[in-house]
Design a protein around this motif. Sequence first.
Motif, PDB file in Angstrom:
ATOM      1  N   TYR A  35     -36.910  18.563 -24.629  1.00 39.91           N
ATOM      2  CA  TYR A  35     -37.724  17.756 -23.622  1.00 39.91           C
ATOM      3  C   TYR A  35     -38.911  18.694 -22.885  1.00 39.91           C
ATOM      4  CZ  TYR A  35     -33.540  15.237 -23.456  1.00 39.91           C
ATOM      5  OH  TYR A  35     -32.266  14.363 -23.644  1.00 39.91           O
ATOM      6  N   ASP A  36     -40.139  18.041 -22.990  1.00 39.51           N
ATOM      7  CA  ASP A  36     -41.191  18.585 -22.108  1.00 39.51           C
ATOM      8  C   ASP A  36     -40.783  18.422 -20.745  1.00 39.51           C
ATOM      9  OD1 ASP A  36     -43.969  19.186 -21.706  1.00 39.51           O
ATOM     10  OD2 ASP A  36     -44.373  17.197 -21.245  1.00 39.51           O
ATOM     11  N   ARG A  37     -41.329  19.555 -20.004  1.00 38.55           N
ATOM     12  CA  ARG A  37     -40.963  19.520 -18.396  1.00 38.55           C
ATOM     13  C   ARG A  37     -39.416  19.340 -18.375  1.00 38.55           C
ATOM     14  NH1 ARG A  37     -43.641  14.992 -16.505  1.00 38.55           N
ATOM     15  NH2 ARG A  37     -43.024  15.325 -14.474  1.00 38.55           N
ATOM     16  N   HIS A  38     -38.704  20.138 -19.178  1.00 38.36           N
ATOM     17  CA  HIS A  38     -37.318  20.003 -19.226  1.00 38.36           C
ATOM     18  C   HIS A  38     -36.461  20.174 -17.983  1.00 38.36           C
ATOM     19  CE1 HIS A  38     -37.950  24.320 -19.783  1.00 38.36           C
ATOM     20  NE2 HIS A  38     -36.570  24.354 -19.573  1.00 38.36           N
ATOM     21  N   LEU A  39     -37.104  20.787 -17.004  1.00 43.64           N
ATOM     22  CA  LEU A  39     -36.065  20.968 -15.729  1.00 43.64           C
ATOM     23  C   LEU A  39     -36.707  20.030 -14.475  1.00 43.64           C
ATOM     24  CD1 LEU A  39     -35.554  24.822 -15.632  1.00 43.64           C
ATOM     25  CD2 LEU A  39     -34.043  23.047 -16.464  1.00 43.64           C
ATOM     26  N   ASP A  40     -37.743  19.389 -14.737  1.00 36.78           N
ATOM     27  CA  ASP A  40     -38.437  18.176 -13.926  1.00 36.78           C
ATOM     28  C   ASP A  40     -37.609  16.893 -13.906  1.00 36.78           C
ATOM     29  OD1 ASP A  40     -40.062  20.274 -13.510  1.00 36.78           O
ATOM     30  OD2 ASP A  40     -41.904  19.343 -14.472  1.00 36.78           O
ATOM     31  N   ARG A  64     -29.071  13.121 -17.515  1.00 38.91           N
ATOM     32  CA  ARG A  64     -29.625  14.024 -18.179  1.00 38.91           C
ATOM     33  C   ARG A  64     -29.608  15.278 -17.231  1.00 38.91           C
ATOM     34  NH1 ARG A  64     -34.143  17.352 -19.304  1.00 38.91           N
ATOM     35  NH2 ARG A  64     -35.184  16.568 -17.439  1.00 38.91           N
ATOM     36  N   LEU A  65     -30.164  15.436 -16.071  1.00 41.11           N
ATOM     37  CA  LEU A  65     -29.953  16.697 -15.616  1.00 41.11           C
ATOM     38  C   LEU A  65     -28.763  17.273 -14.884  1.00 41.11           C
ATOM     39  CD1 LEU A  65     -33.632  16.582 -13.825  1.00 41.11           C
ATOM     40  CD2 LEU A  65     -32.875  18.360 -15.780  1.00 41.11           C
ATOM     41  N   ARG A  66     -27.798  16.215 -14.470  1.00 43.79           N
ATOM     42  CA  ARG A  66     -26.873  16.507 -13.884  1.00 43.79           C
ATOM     43  C   ARG A  66     -25.581  15.835 -14.501  1.00 43.79           C
ATOM     44  NH1 ARG A  66     -27.716  21.202 -10.923  1.00 43.79           N
ATOM     45  NH2 ARG A  66     -29.506  21.022  -9.405  1.00 43.79           N
ATOM     46  N   PRO A  67     -25.273  16.092 -15.529  1.00 44.94           N
ATOM     47  CA  PRO A  67     -24.219  15.284 -16.342  1.00 44.94           C
ATOM     48  C   PRO A  67     -22.733  15.567 -15.684  1.00 44.94           C
ATOM     49  CG  PRO A  67     -24.866  17.300 -17.603  1.00 44.94           C
ATOM     50  CD  PRO A  67     -25.685  16.917 -16.623  1.00 44.94           C
TER      51      PRO A  67
END
Length: 456
Positions: free
Chosen positions: A371-376, A328-331
């Motif tokens: 997303y909640d806390r989308h960058l966590d 999710r964070l690093r596709p």
Amino acid sequence: MTVESVKPVAPEDTGVREPPLAGGALPVLGHGLKLVRDPLAFMSGLREHGDVVRLKLGPRTVYAVTTPALTGALALSPDYKIDGPLWESLEGLLGKEGVATANGPRHRRQRRTIQPAFRLDAIPAYGSIMEEEAHALTERWKAGETIDCTSESFRVAVRIAARCLLRGDYMDERAERLSIDLDTVFRGMYRRMVVPLGPLYRLPFPANREFNRALADLHLLVDEIVAERRASGQKPDDLLTALLAAQDDNGDPIGEQEIHDQVVAILTPGSETVASMIMWLLQVLAEHPEHAEKVRADVESVTGGRPVAFVDVREFRHTNNVVVEAMRLRPAVWILTRRAVTDTALGGYRIPAGADIVYSPYAIQRDGRSYDRHLDFAPDRWLPERVKEVPKYAMSPFSVGNRKCPSDHFSMSQLSLITAAISAKYRFEQVGGSNDTTRVGITLRPDRLLLRPVQW
């Protein structure tokens, strides 16, 4: 909001309007300079300007789609095909006759040829090879010694793809060649996509010569693989045998160029994306030791201390959630394009026939509206009781519809197995000279990730 509520509509429908133009366009280059300097931030900020916005890439107008529902509608609609700046930039690598770039009847025929190798019930047959390669990786590493995550990730990704799908014993030298070549080629292709300077890329500048050398070596590598199989006379039950026996719509053997392009599509993009994700998973385990410990405990609870096996993958919980959250964070694939085949509209905005459309899974999957806390980094968001909170199409790492990556189950199985095998044995620390900032090309990867494995 559902995909049905934002499905493409005919341009004569009332209320269809022109999308707004994103700010910051420069003369001649348009938004291309922003896409070169900080593409991830630029794409992530576009939703602030609208659900669909216009970009200028040189003389070309491109339409950017910024919401999960509209990207789902785009991917599922027959009004759009695989084409546009991304695919044009990839033609030098993927050709025009492989499953990655073909459209229409040719694409459907090619999918029928390769799909049996990637069916869910076919994946367990690859399990022993995945196990061997995952454990060979951990045995090759020594506690306290620095590992170059780029070369190691490519080595295991290429060997699994070659041994499972092409039944080839392609040694580490070829994996190293592929790693170096793909890095050069994908970065060069990204520049050609966002700054379309045409004839300038044919001039004998050092960067152009390096790009051409790497591209030629990639095609030579594929030719070597096909030639070796033909010379052997062997016909193992694998994807390459299926390609060599495949027929076109007239019942004739498919051409040499299509075989070449199909092998390129199997070996190179798949190895690049899987290797990139292995690098990000290693980075995650080093950056978040609390989750590395949870993965180790998860694996221990399933295996009881024995070596990780393929059959264990479906039993893992936190391990699999770590893989999904890293994706999710690093596709690996952070930008995709389509082309409109007819006058249509998305979300009430006019899209003319022939227009190029771009969207970013990276931006979609990091959006705070979804997303909640989308960058966590929060793997527990994928627990069964929480996953329904994620909007539809806000997480589609393998795309959807008839262009969905056929190797999704194959890729997820090896990523989970490799993560479990290395986490059962090591935790990781970054070392001097390591740089885990994001290196942007057609795919994303850490710039130069160097880690030290430490025995638990």
